[in-house]
Scaffold this motif. Structure first.
Motif, mmCIF file in Angstrom:
data_model
loop_
_atom_site.group_PDB
_atom_site.id
_atom_site.type_symbol
_atom_site.label_atom_id
_atom_site.label_comp_id
_atom_site.label_asym_id
_atom_site.label_seq_id
_atom_site.Cartn_x
_atom_site.Cartn_y
_atom_site.Cartn_z
ATOM 1 N N ARG A 1 6.697 8.786 3.612
ATOM 2 C CA ARG A 1 7.107 7.554 2.923
ATOM 3 C C ARG A 1 8.629 7.492 2.734
ATOM 4 N NH1 ARG A 1 4.746 9.310 -3.038
ATOM 5 N NH2 ARG A 1 6.390 10.807 -3.490
ATOM 6 N N PRO A 2 9.253 6.371 3.136
ATOM 7 C CA PRO A 2 10.692 6.209 2.920
ATOM 8 C C PRO A 2 10.979 5.581 1.562
ATOM 9 C CG PRO A 2 9.891 4.426 4.311
ATOM 10 C CD PRO A 2 8.695 5.305 4.019
ATOM 11 N N GLU A 3 9.963 5.045 0.924
ATOM 12 C CA GLU A 3 10.082 4.423 -0.393
ATOM 13 C C GLU A 3 8.655 4.304 -0.919
ATOM 14 O OE1 GLU A 3 9.752 0.399 -0.985
ATOM 15 O OE2 GLU A 3 7.991 1.086 0.095
ATOM 16 N N ASN A 4 8.488 3.901 -2.175
ATOM 17 C CA ASN A 4 7.156 3.980 -2.765
ATOM 18 C C ASN A 4 6.521 2.629 -3.104
ATOM 19 O OD1 ASN A 4 5.934 6.735 -4.856
ATOM 20 N ND2 ASN A 4 4.797 5.243 -3.683
ATOM 21 N N THR A 5 7.291 1.540 -2.997
ATOM 22 C CA THR A 5 6.733 0.252 -3.420
ATOM 23 C C THR A 5 5.556 -0.166 -2.534
ATOM 24 O OG1 THR A 5 8.840 -0.437 -4.329
ATOM 25 C CG2 THR A 5 7.270 -2.186 -3.858
ATOM 26 N N ALA A 6 5.718 -0.025 -1.219
ATOM 27 C CA ALA A 6 4.640 -0.435 -0.307
ATOM 28 C C ALA A 6 3.367 0.348 -0.616
ATOM 29 C CB ALA A 6 5.073 -0.241 1.147
ATOM 30 N N SER A 7 3.494 1.653 -0.880
ATOM 31 C CA SER A 7 2.316 2.473 -1.176
ATOM 32 C C SER A 7 1.662 2.056 -2.487
ATOM 33 C CB SER A 7 2.700 3.957 -1.284
ATOM 34 O OG SER A 7 3.425 4.379 -0.161
ATOM 35 N N VAL A 8 2.471 1.739 -3.503
ATOM 36 C CA VAL A 8 1.909 1.347 -4.800
ATOM 37 C C VAL A 8 1.163 0.017 -4.654
ATOM 38 C CG1 VAL A 8 2.472 0.640 -7.167
ATOM 39 C CG2 VAL A 8 3.571 2.658 -6.181
ATOM 40 N N VAL A 9 1.743 -0.902 -3.902
ATOM 41 C CA VAL A 9 1.062 -2.186 -3.695
ATOM 42 C C VAL A 9 -0.220 -1.969 -2.877
ATOM 43 C CG1 VAL A 9 1.267 -4.509 -2.717
ATOM 44 C CG2 VAL A 9 3.190 -3.513 -3.980
ATOM 45 N N ARG A 10 -0.161 -1.072 -1.901
ATOM 46 C CA ARG A 10 -1.380 -0.741 -1.147
ATOM 47 C C ARG A 10 -2.465 -0.213 -2.082
ATOM 48 N NH1 ARG A 10 -3.494 3.320 -0.986
ATOM 49 N NH2 ARG A 10 -1.709 4.728 -1.074
ATOM 50 N N ALA A 11 -2.079 0.692 -2.990
ATOM 51 C CA ALA A 11 -3.051 1.263 -3.932
ATOM 52 C C ALA A 11 -3.605 0.175 -4.865
ATOM 53 C CB ALA A 11 -2.396 2.378 -4.742
ATOM 54 N N TYR A 12 -2.733 -0.731 -5.274
ATOM 55 C CA TYR A 12 -3.112 -1.847 -6.158
ATOM 56 C C TYR A 12 -4.196 -2.694 -5.500
ATOM 57 C CZ TYR A 12 -2.205 -6.241 -8.785
ATOM 58 O OH TYR A 12 -2.302 -7.383 -9.545
ATOM 59 N N ILE A 13 -4.034 -2.897 -4.186
ATOM 60 C CA ILE A 13 -5.021 -3.689 -3.444
ATOM 61 C C ILE A 13 -6.281 -2.853 -3.191
ATOM 62 C CG2 ILE A 13 -5.475 -4.903 -1.280
ATOM 63 C CD1 ILE A 13 -2.335 -5.230 -1.076
ATOM 64 N N GLN A 14 -6.073 -1.621 -2.684
ATOM 65 C CA GLN A 14 -7.201 -0.776 -2.274
ATOM 66 C C GLN A 14 -8.158 -0.497 -3.434
ATOM 67 O OE1 GLN A 14 -5.950 2.680 -0.054
ATOM 68 N NE2 GLN A 14 -7.870 3.787 -0.407
ATOM 69 N N HIS A 15 -7.618 -0.246 -4.615
ATOM 70 C CA HIS A 15 -8.465 0.091 -5.775
ATOM 71 C C HIS A 15 -8.749 -1.122 -6.653
ATOM 72 C CE1 HIS A 15 -7.930 4.235 -4.611
ATOM 73 N NE2 HIS A 15 -6.641 3.997 -4.507
ATOM 74 N N LYS A 16 -8.354 -2.302 -6.163
ATOM 75 C CA LYS A 16 -8.564 -3.541 -6.935
ATOM 76 C C LYS A 16 -8.133 -3.353 -8.385
ATOM 77 C CE LYS A 16 -12.286 -5.608 -4.194
ATOM 78 N NZ LYS A 16 -12.342 -4.630 -3.090
#
Ligand code: AMP
Length: 426
Positions: free
Chosen positions: A83-98
């Motif tokens: 990961r070059p930054e964490n925002t994309a991953s956090v938003v992915r988690a937000y979507i993935q775990h509803k």
């Protein structure tokens, strides 16, 4: 001799008290402002960053550590990226775990993260290929500019608590995607006649993402860049109103800022508000400590529900470098043991092991070395460990249960029982 990879480094124990201090104050800020921690994996599918951060950004275009995972017999290897930054991953988690699913209307999701990020940039002071970020994300249905001002107020408290003063808050609005697209055309038209005077990197930027020319550090480019049209002159009406409200919220909180219409951030997902905090003391060229902004629409880009978002990340490495010298000394000293046990002779040595255990169980930080040494050598070791006290134990002390507690700063010595020592040190 095998050494660290270029652009990476060991954070050695002597510096850890500084890192812990920054982390502790950050966690305290997050507790007060209602943020909860999330930890996402250090590697993700490459596509997440390509889509989330943007193909045309420097980060995705040339700085990612991407590798093909070993293929299974029945499939091709998958492309993964550190990961070059964490925002994309956090938003992915937000979507993935509803994470949004059990929120009431208007309720915000407020998350924070701490961890390493990886970018293949040219290493220099304050710029590493593995560096550490602490950041927050606020997601939900509201894009109220008061949310932005409150997040910046939290940063303001955080910096003051760390005694990091003399920083500058830079703000800008990069508008809505549609108005930005129109502005990009205007910008390219303005650059085109001067293209031959710009550096090779700027030529590339002109082709892929013309906004990036504002980041160019080359002097001859800067001379041209300073006369180019700025994005704030092409803002859509809604973004302009949003920016005005944001500034009013900062004013109401007494937070000083400078508008920098040429500040464009290195990630494509930003909409409307963007900001940076610049540090001054001893940071050199890499003096941006905090970067953040609004990213409405990133969730949709990643296949999630319509979501507004606002966040920031700061570089832990640079924040530690920004701590004032006076603070640094005190933090290092606080990491030293409370007590260094100096024993003389075998009986005292055996007795010391139990004493050390009892003190530690009572919450005292105890240093003990295992070698039997002469008094002078042992006291030198206590001084070297920067212990606050030396606890001196010989046959006499074992017999009476009264120990010599010597304050290593003042040289004062008292004869005290274990209980008395514990209550004194706590
Ligand atoms: P960005 O994710 O690019 O907005 O960066 C946010 C913050 O992370 C910057 O202001 C820096 O403090 C820190 N940062 C970004 N890249 C690096 C790097 N290569 N080395 C150290 N810190 C970095």
């Amino acid at each position: 001799m095998i050494q660290t990879v270029r652009g990476t480094r060991d954070i050695l124990p002597g510096d850890m008290p500084l890192w812990h201090r920054v982390e502790d104050v950050a966690r305290e800020a997050f507790r007060r402002y209602g943020f909860h921690e999330i930890r996402t994996p250090i590697f993700e599918k490459t596509e997440l960053f390509a889509r989330g951060v943007g193909e045309a950004t420097d980060i995705v275009h040339k700085e990612m550590y991407t590798f093909v995972d070993r293929a299974r017999a029945d499939s091709e290897g998958e492309s993964l990226t550190l990961r070059p930054e964490n925002t994309a991953s956090v938003v992915r988690a937000y979507i993935q775990h509803k994470i949004f699913a059990d929120k009431s209307p208007g309720e915000l999701t407020k998350l924070y993260y701490i961890g390493p990020m990886f970018r293949r940039e040219r290493p220099q002071a304050g710029r590493y290929r593995q560096f550490y970020q602490i950041g927050v994300e606020v997601m939900g249905s509201s894009d109220d500019p008061a949310i932005e001002a409150e997040v910046i107020e939290m940063l303001d408290w955080f910096l003051k608590e760390l005694k990091i003063t003399n920083t500058t808050l830079l703000i800008n609005s990069v508008g809505e995607p549609a108005s930005r697209a129109a502005y990009l055309e205007t910008l390219r038209e303005a650059i085109r006649p001067k293209l031959d005077q710009l550096c090779a990197d700027c030529h590339h930027r002109f082709e892929t993402n013309a906004l990036r020319v504002f980041d160019c550090k080359v002097e001859s480019c800067q001379a041209i860049v300073k006369d180019l049209p700025v994005i704030t002159d092409s803002l859509d009406e809604a973004s302009r109103a949003h920016f005005e409200q944001f500034k009013a919220h900062l004013d109401a909180r007494g937070i000083a800022y400078t508008i920098n219409p040429r500040m464009v951030r290195g990630l494509d997902y930003y909409t409307r508000t963007a900001f940076e905090i610049i540090g001054h003391d001893g940071l050199g060229a890499q003096n941006t400590v905090v970067g953040g902004g609004r990213y409405d629409g990133l969730s949709e880009t990643l296949g999630g529900p319509p979501t507004k978002g606002f966040g920031f990340a700061f570089g832990l490495d640079r924040m530690v470098m920004s701590l004032p010298d006076g603070e640094v000394e005190g933090l290092r000293a606080a990491d030293a043991p409370d007590v260094f046990i100096v024993f003389l002779g075998e009986a005292a040595r055996q007795h010391s092991f139990n004493l050390a255990r009892d003190l530690r169980q009572a919450g005292v930080a105890v240093a003990i070395e295992f070698e039997d040494r002469k008094m002078k050598k042992a006291m030198a070791a206590a001084a070297k460990a920067k212990a606050r006290y030396a606890l001196i134990i010989g046959d006499n002390e074992v017999a009476t249960g009264k120990y010599g507690l010597k304050n290593l700063q003042t040289g004062e010595q008292e004869s005290l029982s274990l209980e008395e020592i514990i209550s004194k040190l706590n």
